[in-house]
Design a protein around this motif. Structure first.
Motif, PDB file in Angstrom:
ATOM      1  N   VAL A 110      -3.034  -1.556   6.609  1.00 51.23           N
ATOM      2  CA  VAL A 110      -4.122  -1.790   5.659  1.00 51.23           C
ATOM      3  C   VAL A 110      -4.978  -0.526   5.562  1.00 51.23           C
ATOM      4  O   VAL A 110      -4.903   0.359   6.410  1.00 51.23           O
ATOM      5  CB  VAL A 110      -4.970  -3.036   6.048  1.00 51.23           C
ATOM      6  N   GLY A 111      -5.801  -0.461   4.525  1.00 52.73           N
ATOM      7  CA  GLY A 111      -6.534   0.773   4.256  1.00 52.73           C
ATOM      8  C   GLY A 111      -7.669   1.042   5.229  1.00 52.73           C
ATOM      9  O   GLY A 111      -8.015   2.199   5.479  1.00 52.73           O
TER      10      GLY A 111
ATOM     11  N   GLY B 125       0.811  -1.222   0.000  1.00 55.33           N
ATOM     12  CA  GLY B 125       0.000   0.000   0.000  1.00 55.33           C
ATOM     13  C   GLY B 125       0.839   1.265   0.000  1.00 55.33           C
ATOM     14  O   GLY B 125       2.076   1.228   0.055  1.00 55.33           O
ATOM     15  N   ARG B 126       0.134   2.377  -0.050  1.00 54.63           N
ATOM     16  CA  ARG B 126       0.756   3.718  -0.082  1.00 54.63           C
ATOM     17  C   ARG B 126       1.779   3.912   1.044  1.00 54.63           C
ATOM     18  O   ARG B 126       2.896   4.336   0.816  1.00 54.63           O
ATOM     19  CB  ARG B 126      -0.388   4.729   0.068  1.00 54.63           C
ATOM     20  N   LEU B 127       1.378   3.600   2.291  1.00 54.91           N
ATOM     21  CA  LEU B 127       2.286   3.765   3.428  1.00 54.91           C
ATOM     22  C   LEU B 127       3.117   2.506   3.667  1.00 54.91           C
ATOM     23  O   LEU B 127       4.300   2.585   3.998  1.00 54.91           O
ATOM     24  CB  LEU B 127       1.465   4.087   4.693  1.00 54.91           C
TER      25      LEU B 127
ATOM     26  N   PHE C  49      -0.660  13.251   5.947  1.00 58.21           N
ATOM     27  CA  PHE C  49       0.434  12.902   5.030  1.00 58.21           C
ATOM     28  C   PHE C  49       0.743  14.151   4.193  1.00 58.21           C
ATOM     29  O   PHE C  49      -0.153  14.718   3.548  1.00 58.21           O
ATOM     30  CB  PHE C  49       0.027  11.786   4.073  1.00 58.21           C
ATOM     31  N   ALA C  50       2.011  14.540   4.152  1.00 58.37           N
ATOM     32  CA  ALA C  50       2.381  15.735   3.396  1.00 58.37           C
ATOM     33  C   ALA C  50       2.127  15.541   1.903  1.00 58.37           C
ATOM     34  O   ALA C  50       1.834  16.499   1.197  1.00 58.37           O
ATOM     35  CB  ALA C  50       3.840  16.072   3.654  1.00 58.37           C
TER      36      ALA C  50
ATOM     37  N   PHE D 220       2.886  18.320   8.900  1.00 61.26           N
ATOM     38  CA  PHE D 220       2.910  17.801   7.525  1.00 61.26           C
ATOM     39  C   PHE D 220       4.095  16.831   7.439  1.00 61.26           C
ATOM     40  O   PHE D 220       5.248  17.271   7.463  1.00 61.26           O
ATOM     41  CB  PHE D 220       3.110  18.945   6.531  1.00 61.26           C
ATOM     42  N   VAL D 221       3.804  15.540   7.364  1.00 59.99           N
ATOM     43  CA  VAL D 221       4.896  14.549   7.382  1.00 59.99           C
ATOM     44  C   VAL D 221       4.754  13.607   6.191  1.00 59.99           C
ATOM     45  O   VAL D 221       3.667  13.053   5.971  1.00 59.99           O
ATOM     46  CB  VAL D 221       4.880  13.716   8.696  1.00 59.99           C
ATOM     47  N   PHE D 222       5.831  13.447   5.428  1.00 56.02           N
ATOM     48  CA  PHE D 222       5.794  12.529   4.288  1.00 56.02           C
ATOM     49  C   PHE D 222       5.775  11.080   4.780  1.00 56.02           C
ATOM     50  O   PHE D 222       6.310  10.768   5.849  1.00 56.02           O
ATOM     51  CB  PHE D 222       6.983  12.782   3.353  1.00 56.02           C
ATOM     52  N   GLU D 223       5.151  10.217   3.983  1.00 58.88           N
ATOM     53  CA  GLU D 223       4.981   8.817   4.381  1.00 58.88           C
ATOM     54  C   GLU D 223       6.310   8.147   4.746  1.00 58.88           C
ATOM     55  O   GLU D 223       6.389   7.377   5.704  1.00 58.88           O
ATOM     56  CB  GLU D 223       4.324   7.997   3.257  1.00 58.88           C
TER      57      GLU D 223
END
Ligand SMILES: NC(=O)c1ccc[n+]([C@@H]2O[C@H](COP(=O)([O-])OP(=O)(O)OC[C@H]3O[C@@H](n4cnc5c(N)ncnc54)[C@H](OP(=O)(O)O)[C@@H]3O)[C@@H](O)[C@H]2O)c1
Length: 319
Positions: A93-94, A21-23, A161-162, A194-197
């Motif tokens: 998971v989502g 997944g994305r993260l 998520f940034a 604001f934090v990037f994954e």
């Protein structure tokens, strides 16, 4: 006489669910980079017929030296088989409500020293829960189920998520930071982390073998990125060397819109009112801009050595 060599502390073996997944892909990368034996539970369909995007993701995950186990959240025997091989479970998971069988399996397995349920956003135990946020309440129910089962845990609360909230200046419909006009929710003055994954993942992995985070909420709000939308815009204007036209959606206007009938989801479970309610909680109520409670710890203070992508660096990359 030879000096006594301290034996290195063994790194926990980690199971990640949601690694494609994305993260989850960033958590997997951070786990492998930190030297944790890393196991991934991946669905049969995804392994057999991944499609073009997931084919590349799976190849990257394999190249990290991870062990891939076939299984799913709906198949308890696959969960028990995976759990017996690890010490720590990280779920990315989502949807939170997918995790109740996993909680049952972790309790039954009895060997898991820490569980990270899927969270990675607003702390809904602290947030003002307007009715449109009901789908998010599954995260609260999961927390209560973990506590009732006596499972050791860490909750990761990073709010925004940034890559979503900063990259689009809190509007999913923008493709990049706007250059002419900008809209604020409320007065734009509440601070938001604001934090990037990839940085959420780094802080999470730092906390895995750290007893200070046991049964705590890990607040991920690194100082340089814990700023208000107004401050983000001011920095952007300085870089652009011109000012943007500003409009404001008031709290009253947002609450009025939230009391009107909702539309169909725009993506996944996210209806217009759910998206608006999240903006309300994050930008108007600003409930992550509060002093720590006794059950919370500050990731930035525990792990000051973690290098994270700053708002400033991101804005420079957009010029
Ligand atoms: N703070 C923020 O701004 C923000 C933004 C977005 C998300 N989030 C949160 O971050 C968390 C992760 O979201 P995401 O967007 O990264 O998720 P995502 O991209 O939708 O990925 C979901 C993952 O779960 C796996 N999965 C789904 N059903 C499964 C099952 N039955 N058994 C095993 N694996 C299954 C998927 O595997 P397949 O490859 O098999 O589909 C995929 O790897 C969520 O809690 C979400 O609320 C926070």
């Amino acid at each position: 006489m030879e000096p006594l060599q301290e034996s290195p502390v063994a790194k926990s073996k980690i199971l990640i669910i949601g690694a494609t997944g994305r993260l989850g892909r960033h958590i997997t990368k951070a786990s492998a980079a930190a030297g944790h034996p890393t196991f991934l539970l991946i669905r049969r369909g995804t392994l057999k017929i991944p499609g073009p995007e997931k084919t590349a993701v799976l190849e990257d995950l394999r190249n990290l030296g991870t062990s891939i186990l076939e299984g799913s959240l709906e198949d308890k025997s696959s969960l028990l088989n995976a759990l017996k091989q690890v010490d720590v479970v990280i779920s990315a998971v989502g949807h939170a409500d997918q995790q109740f069988l996993l909680i049952e399996a972790i309790k039954e397995a009895g060997n898991i020293k820490k569980f990270y349920p899927t969270e990675y956003g607003t702390d809904f135990d602290r947030a003002t829960c307007v009715p449109s946020l009901t789908p998010m309440k599954a995260k609260i129910q999961v927390r209560r189920a973990i506590e009732a089962a006596g499972i050791p845990y860490t909750i990761v609360a990073n709010v925004a998520f940034a890559s979503i909230f900063l990259a689009h200046f809190w509007h999913l419909e923008y493709e990049s930071p706007p250059r002419d006009k900008v809209e604020f929710y409320g007065d734009g003055e509440r601070r938001v982390p604001f934090v990037f994954e990839e940085d959420v993942a780094k802080y999470l992995i730092e906390s895995v073998d750290d007893s200070r985070t046991l049964n705590k909420v890990l607040c991920v709000r690194p100082k340089l990125n814990f700023i208000s939308p107004k401050q983000v815009v001011a920095r952007w204007e300085k870089k652009l060397r011109h000012t943007l036209e500003k409009t404001y959606v008031t709290e009253e206007e947002m609450l009025k819109r939230l009391s009107e009938p909702d539309g169909p989801p725009l993506f996944d479970i996210y209806t217009p009112n759910l998206i608006l309610a999240l903006r309300y909680v994050i930008f108007v109520k600003g409930e992550m801009d509060l002093p720590l409670l006794p059950n919370e710890v500050e990731a930035d203070e525990l792990y000051p050595h973690v290098k994270y992508r700053t708002v400033e660096e991101f804005l420079d990359s957009c010029l």
